[in-house]
Design an enzyme around this catalytic site. Structure first.
Site, PDB file in Angstrom:
ATOM      1  N   ASP A   1      -8.691   5.277  12.951  1.00  0.00           N
ATOM      2  CA  ASP A   1      -8.744   4.706  11.605  1.00  0.00           C
ATOM      3  C   ASP A   1      -9.370   3.310  11.618  1.00  0.00           C
ATOM      4  OD1 ASP A   1      -8.409   4.906   8.874  1.00  0.00           O
ATOM      5  OD2 ASP A   1      -6.325   4.210   8.872  1.00  0.00           O
TER       6      ASP A   1
ATOM      7  N   GLY B   1       0.834  -1.194   0.000  1.00  0.00           N
ATOM      8  CA  GLY B   1       0.000   0.000   0.000  1.00  0.00           C
ATOM      9  C   GLY B   1       0.864   1.237   0.000  1.00  0.00           C
ATOM     10  N   GLY B   2       0.249   2.376   0.377  1.00  0.00           N
ATOM     11  CA  GLY B   2       0.976   3.637   0.363  1.00  0.00           C
ATOM     12  C   GLY B   2       2.109   3.681   1.368  1.00  0.00           C
ATOM     13  N   PHE B   3       2.051   2.821   2.414  1.00  0.00           N
ATOM     14  CA  PHE B   3       3.081   2.806   3.452  1.00  0.00           C
ATOM     15  C   PHE B   3       4.298   2.005   3.034  1.00  0.00           C
ATOM     16  CE2 PHE B   3       0.073  -0.630   4.097  1.00  0.00           C
ATOM     17  CZ  PHE B   3       0.899  -1.736   4.101  1.00  0.00           C
TER      18      PHE B   3
END
Length: 556
Positions: free
Chosen positions: A370, A254-256
């Site tokens: 979250d 993912g973005g991480f």
């Protein structure tokens, strides 16, 4: 010698706690000495704590008072057990000792484990006139116990000069153990300043963010460890565990960055390793938040963080391995079997239990910020565990959070959070309400309908209710389900995501509804509009539920 008072916060953690056993280290000592000359070859580590040699005596030129926090039983030193507090004078054979714990106001004794990743507070008080030394153990944020754990009559004037040195010494021996002094106050002839643990935690986030930011530059590895705590794993260990981060070990990305499956031979344990790249959307503050919070909380419904590692510009987090992946793949993916209602209801209750622990049961309030299906992971028994604490923040009970930055995922963000950016328990409850509907309906919080227009999941549920049956909004794949449970979860989901935060129930009441301890009131459909008058209506319902609960429990 003058009177003095001192107090400090400390934590002792063992990597082995994650593997079901808790061998200790040699311990930590608060030290008052006639000299600061301790760096010579005659002083030994291990059980001697860097204070003494094999003769177990201090030299004629060095007098020492040490308050020992020991987590190993050494028969040669006459230790009483592997979990004790002791007073030592010029020797590690103690003049007084006691199993770690504290006395309750009624005189009872409550034992504690020193190395179970729990923050403790120790008070050491010396009355020079009475020549009385008291040592008291307790918890930060709680009143100092009335009765000391240890009390001795000692003439420290004959032992220590008027000019002395004060500090700490510790030894981890060969075990993977970490010691932290988190706060310290010392004063002669008066009361030491009180330690504000809440302020420490808030300040620690700011400090660790700055420290990690600096470490991302050209600072040395030792600087990072000094500021952020020692890593639990070496990079070599994690490379070996993943076969060199091979693609076949990749669990997701993912973005991480990327998440890999790994195997640790030492513990014979499968793990998940999040490899955060330098270009990651998860910055050092999120990394530090996850290490600080998830590294301390312990609950069956939360993913366990086993440790971390830093290598050059990479940050790596090591978690328990969840073999069934994330929940969203089962709700929205095409390659996973549909979950039955009993599984879904169990997952909902499990996540609620974890959230209740974070909001009400742990020593501090943790706001997750979250909550969503992709952050709920499934273990081998398909139990749901809440993970990803990168956005989480904590504060003391009874104190408002100070976060003013909007964080979360579109579709799960409470309206007041979008306006004010203030993280609250009510905002977490809002996201959990969305999560309950998502699990029950098998639809994302926001989807595009047949006309190409976005449709909010709450509207889908309310429309079905208006058309005569809220059950029609459930996932059509749910054939064999308990209609009463499904309807309750859908309506509770709407209540948790009510536009007014005052109307949303707390996690304690949510658990009562889910466990069928309390009955969800029969709210009319228009109650879910953003009408301030609904606040008063809901307060009346809550009062009636509370009264019913008290009567059922016999008034206790």
């Amino acid at each position: 010698m003058h009177s003095f008072t001192t107090s400090f916060l400390f934590e002792m953690t063992s990597l082995y706690e994650h593997y079901g056993s808790t061998p200790g280290s040699d311990g930590v000592a608060f030290v008052i000495s006639s000299t600061n000359k301790f760096l010579n070859d005659s002083l030994l580590p291990g059980p001697y704590l860097g204070l003494f040699n094999m003769s177990n005596r201090s030299s004629a030129s060095r007098n020492i008072l040490a308050i020992e926090l020991g987590t190993i039983m050494n028969p040669k030193l006459n230790d009483i057990d592997d979990n004790h507090v002791a007073i030592n004078i010029n020797s590690l054979i103690s003049v007084n000792y006691h199993t770690a714990g504290f006395y309750t106001p009624d005189g009872g004794f409550q034992s504690v484990r020193l190395n179970m990743e729990q923050v403790f507070q120790l008070w050491v008080d010396y009355d020079g006139k009475a020549q009385q030394l008291n040592v008291t153990l307790g918890f930060p944020g709680s009143p100092k116990p009335k009765y000391p754990l240890l009390s001795n009559t000692l003439n420290l004037s004959s032992l220590l000069p008027s000019e002395l040195f004060v500090g700490f010494s510790a030894s981890t021996s060969t075990l993977s153990t970490r010691h932290f002094i988190l706060g310290w106050s010392f004063k002669t002839n008066g009361e030491a300043s009180q330690l504000n643990y809440s302020a420490f935690v808030e300040g620690y986030f700011n400090f660790i963010d700055l420290a990690c930011y600096q470490a991302a530059g050209n600072t040395k590895e030792s600087d990072w460890e000094m500021n952020c705590g020692p890593p639990s794993f070496t990079y070599k260990d994690l490379v070996s565990a993943t076969g060199g981060f091979k693609d076949k070990m990749l669990l997701g990305k993912g973005g991480f960055g990327r998440v890999y499956k790994g195997f640790l031979p030492a513990s014979k344990q499968n793990v998940a390793i999040k490899r955060i790249s330098p270009e990651s959307k998860q910055g050092t503050k999120e990394f530090a938040s996850e290490v600080t919070i998830l590294g301390h909380v312990r609950h069956r419904s939360l993913v366990r963080l086993l440790g971390y590692c830093r290598h050059k510009h990479e940050l790596l987090l090591v978690y328990d391995y969840m073999p069934n992946g994330s929940l969203d793949k089962y709700l929205h993916g095409q390659d996973k079997p549909a979950l039955g209602w009993s599984q879904r209801f169990c997952i909902i209750k499990s996540v609620a239990s974890g959230l209740f622990y974070l909001h009400e049961e742990w020593e501090h309030v943790v706001i997750h910020r979250d909550i969503k299906s992709s952050n709920v992971l499934l273990d081998d028994a398909m139990n749901g565990r809440l993970g990803d604490f990168g956005l989480a923040r904590l504060h003391d009970h009874g104190v408002d959070a100070h976060t003013t930055r909007i964080a979360g995922t579109f579709g799960y963000i409470a309206p007041e959070l979008a306006r004010l950016g203030k993280a609250t328990k009510a905002a977490d409850v809002f996201a959990f309400g969305v999560f309950m509907r998502e699990v029950t309906c098998g639809r994302r919080p926001v989807e595009v309908n047949a006309c190409g227009e976005p449709q909010v999941l709450a509207d889908h549920v309310i429309n079905a209710w208006q058309d005569g049956s809220i059950m029609d909004s459930r996932d059509p794949r749910l054939e064999d389900c308990v209609a009463q449970e499904v309807e309750m979860v859908l309506k509770l989901g709407l209540l948790c995501s009510h536009p007014s935060p005052k109307v949303r129930p707390g996690t304690r009441l949510v658990m009562r509804y889910l466990e069928n301890v309390a009955t969800l009131p029969d709210f009319p459909l228009n109650f879910f509009n953003a009408d301030p008058a609904n606040d008063e209506v809901y307060d009346q319902f809550v009062a009636s539920v509370a009264a019913a609960t008290i009567s059922l429990s016999g008034g206790r």
